[in-house]
Design an enzyme around this catalytic site. Structure first.
Site, PDB file in Angstrom:
ATOM      1  N   GLU A   1      78.752  39.662 -37.384  1.00 48.34           N
ATOM      2  CA  GLU A   1      79.852  39.132 -38.277  1.00 48.34           C
ATOM      3  C   GLU A   1      80.509  40.063 -39.091  1.00 48.34           C
ATOM      4  O   GLU A   1      81.605  39.932 -39.827  1.00 48.34           O
ATOM      5  CB  GLU A   1      79.183  37.946 -39.381  1.00 48.34           C
TER       6      GLU A   1
ATOM      7  N   HIS B   1      58.314  39.836 -20.628  1.00 40.39           N
ATOM      8  CA  HIS B   1      58.446  38.953 -19.457  1.00 40.39           C
ATOM      9  C   HIS B   1      59.624  38.277 -19.323  1.00 40.39           C
ATOM     10  O   HIS B   1      59.554  37.255 -18.649  1.00 40.39           O
ATOM     11  CB  HIS B   1      57.104  38.098 -19.506  1.00 40.39           C
TER      12      HIS B   1
ATOM     13  N   LYS C   1      87.128  26.436 -37.340  1.00 36.23           N
ATOM     14  CA  LYS C   1      86.696  25.505 -38.563  1.00 36.23           C
ATOM     15  C   LYS C   1      87.921  24.633 -38.711  1.00 36.23           C
ATOM     16  O   LYS C   1      88.117  23.321 -38.674  1.00 36.23           O
ATOM     17  CB  LYS C   1      86.412  26.093 -39.808  1.00 36.23           C
TER      18      LYS C   1
END
Length: 549
Positions: free
Chosen positions: A355, A386, A514
């Site tokens: 960000e 793994h 938004k």
């Protein structure tokens, strides 16, 4: 701060030539040619943290040229600008002063002609008093019972930092049960509310403006849930506190503004765990441990602001990152903590870095023609071994890695920690030096097998090595050392933003989605077919409406 295109500096040109000389040099060769390499390319901070950057594709000449780049882009001036309260977040006309929140020396820091430290200290004192009342049981809920559970409702910086720190410091926690709700998906708040009792739960609503969609949606749902049992709205004041600056909205919600904890516009969300946003941390581990967290960060702030570039840990890590990102074409960095308590650290840094430096426009307003922020990801060791280490070891992409581990564990169970650390040490060695064909064939001989008969398998067992890593070994994960570690990465991110000529402390990239969501929300209120968007978005909305019917 000066706005200098890094690619136009003589240091950048020199680094491009140097890259041509270095691109085929291996880490194994660098170690073979210098028996003192570890001593030259590692440093200790406060006898609490060892940073080993020797397993990188760098020489002293590389670091010298990278330090020249820092000089030519006036990093030193930028550091002074930030610490002195200059408004270096120019797109929002704000100072950037998370360092003031942990300024334990209490020296004045001036913004707009005013020392911010008295207000910082006043909010800290208020948090101390409030938290002590909650932790001691002196604070009672509406039925006279003490608080047992705390639910932090926030998103982004109001969630990731506090959640990461409370998890990392679980060995220091008290009796209060901590819960974090961030996602606007109703499942998140619903699942948390199943675990708590309205009579003994405190909700912290963390939103500077008290308008954040996700946070306020969750806060209102929590309030509705609470009032179903409590009934009287006046009881809200005993069970809700606000981390905000919007006095009017906080009061209208039913929260006593005496239990509203302020912070300032010079505190960016992803740098806010040091502020009132850290109240959940205090409620989890106590005020004294929070002060230790601040003190560790302050110690790193002093190191960053006073140590020469060649010994400055955040700067060195930042420069090495730029070397890989911009010259080797590495697109990602993996954060790999070998400590289960640190399982949210990579997610926290993902926001902190991506960000901050995920920008394509420079400080002059022009599109850049070089790489800016990398993709940050990771998981705790040994789980990651793994899962995705296969690609790091034998894939076609360079993935520089930061390995982080404590020498002392909080859980000395059997030989678990030795096994964990043996993997921590082994992985960086394997990534650096690999395994040659000759070694693979010799291993077969040692097992009494004929390599010629296993020719079809041999190539798959060869490791090229030459994969770069940093190792950060902490003495122990304590509030102080965690504070220092977080600040190390904060200043690394800032340093890279300065050199890459981008604004690190705004985040306009979160706005468009938004805005469009706010436009789409009313369209979801009925069953009418939608045709106002592109065909893909129309198709998705219309299928959603058909399926929900």
């Amino acid at each position: 701060m000066k706005n200098i295109n890094p690619t136009q500096t003589s240091a950048w040109q020199a680094l491009q030539k140097h890259y041509d000389e270095m691109k085929d040099v291996t880490i194994a060769e660098l170690f073979a040619n210098d028996s003192d390499r570890f001593a030259k390319f590692s440093a200790t901070f406060d006898d609490l943290m060892l940073v080993d950057f020797s397993k990188n594709r760098i020489t002293e000449e590389t670091l010298a040229k990278l330090q020249d780049l820092a000089k030519e882009t006036d990093l030193a001036g930028a550091i002074k600008s930030m610490f002195s309260g200059e408004k270096i977040n120019r797109t929002e006309d704000r100072a950037v002063l998370h360092v003031a929140l942990r300024n334990r020396s209490n020296t004045p820091i001036i913004v707009d002609g005013k020392d911010v430290m008295p207000e910082v200290n006043a909010v800290l004192e208020k948090m101390k008093t409030f938290s002590q009342a909650i932790i001691s049981g002196q604070w009672k809920g509406y039925t006279g019972k003490a608080i047992t559970d705390v639910v932090n409702i926030g998103i982004g910086g109001s969630d990731l930092g506090p959640f990461m720190v409370t998890e990392a410091l679980r060995p220091y926690k008290n009796h209060l049960n901590m819960h974090f709700v961030s996602n606007v998906d109703g499942t998140h708040i619903a699942e948390v509310l199943k675990k708590v009792n309205p009579e003994t739960t405190l909700f912290l609503v963390a939103s500077k403006t008290f308008t954040t969609q996700e946070t306020m949606t969750n806060a209102h749902s929590a309030r509705d849930w609470f009032l179903k049992t409590a009934g009287d709205e006046k009881h809200v004041a005993k069970h809700f506190a606000a981390l905000s600056t919007n006095v009017k909205a906080v009061g209208e919600f039913g929260i006593d503004t005496a239990n509203m904890f302020e912070f300032w516009d010079w505190v960016g969300g992803r740098y806010s765990l040091w502020s009132a946003i850290g109240l959940s941390i205090i409620l989890s581990v106590g005020f004294d441990n929070f002060v230790e967290l601040l003190s560790g960060a302050h110690a790193m702030d002093k190191h960053f602001s006073t140590t020469p570039t060649e010994k400055n840990l955040p700067i060195l890590l930042a420069l090495i990152g730029i070397w890989y990102n911009n010259f080797f074409g590495a697109e990602t960095e993996a954060i790999l903590p070998y400590d289960q308590y640190m399982h949210r650290f990579a997610a926290y840094l993902q926001q902190g870095n991506m960000e901050s430096n995920g920008k394509y426009v420079d400080r002059n307003g022009n599109a850049v023609d070089y790489q800016t922020g990398p993709i940050i990801w990771g998981e705790p060791g040994t789980n990651g071994q793994h899962a995705f280490y296969q690609l790091i070891h034998q894939g076609t992409k360079m993935v520089p890695c930061d390995f982080i581990a404590p020498a002392i564990t909080h859980n000395p169970l059997s030989d678990h920690h030795q096994k964990l650390l043996s993997n921590f040490f082994a992985q960086t060695e394997a990534l650096a030096f690999g395994k040659s064909r000759e070694v693979v064939e010799q291993e077969y001989r040692d097992q009494g097998k004929d390599p010629a008969q296993l020719e079809h398998v041999v190539p798959f067992k060869v490791f090229e090595g030459n994969r770069p890593t940093n190792s950060i070994l902490l003495r122990e994960i304590t509030p102080f050392s965690l504070g220092a570690l977080i600040a190390l990465y904060e200043h690394k991110i800032f340093t890279q933003g300065v050199i890459l000529n981008i604004f690190t402390f705004d985040q306009w990239g979160v706005e468009l989605g938004k805005q469009l969501a706010n436009r789409i929300l009313p369209e979801l209120g009925d069953d009418k077919a939608i045709s106002s968007h592109d065909s893909s978005t129309n198709g998705l909305i219309n299928r959603y409406k058909a399926w929900r019917a």
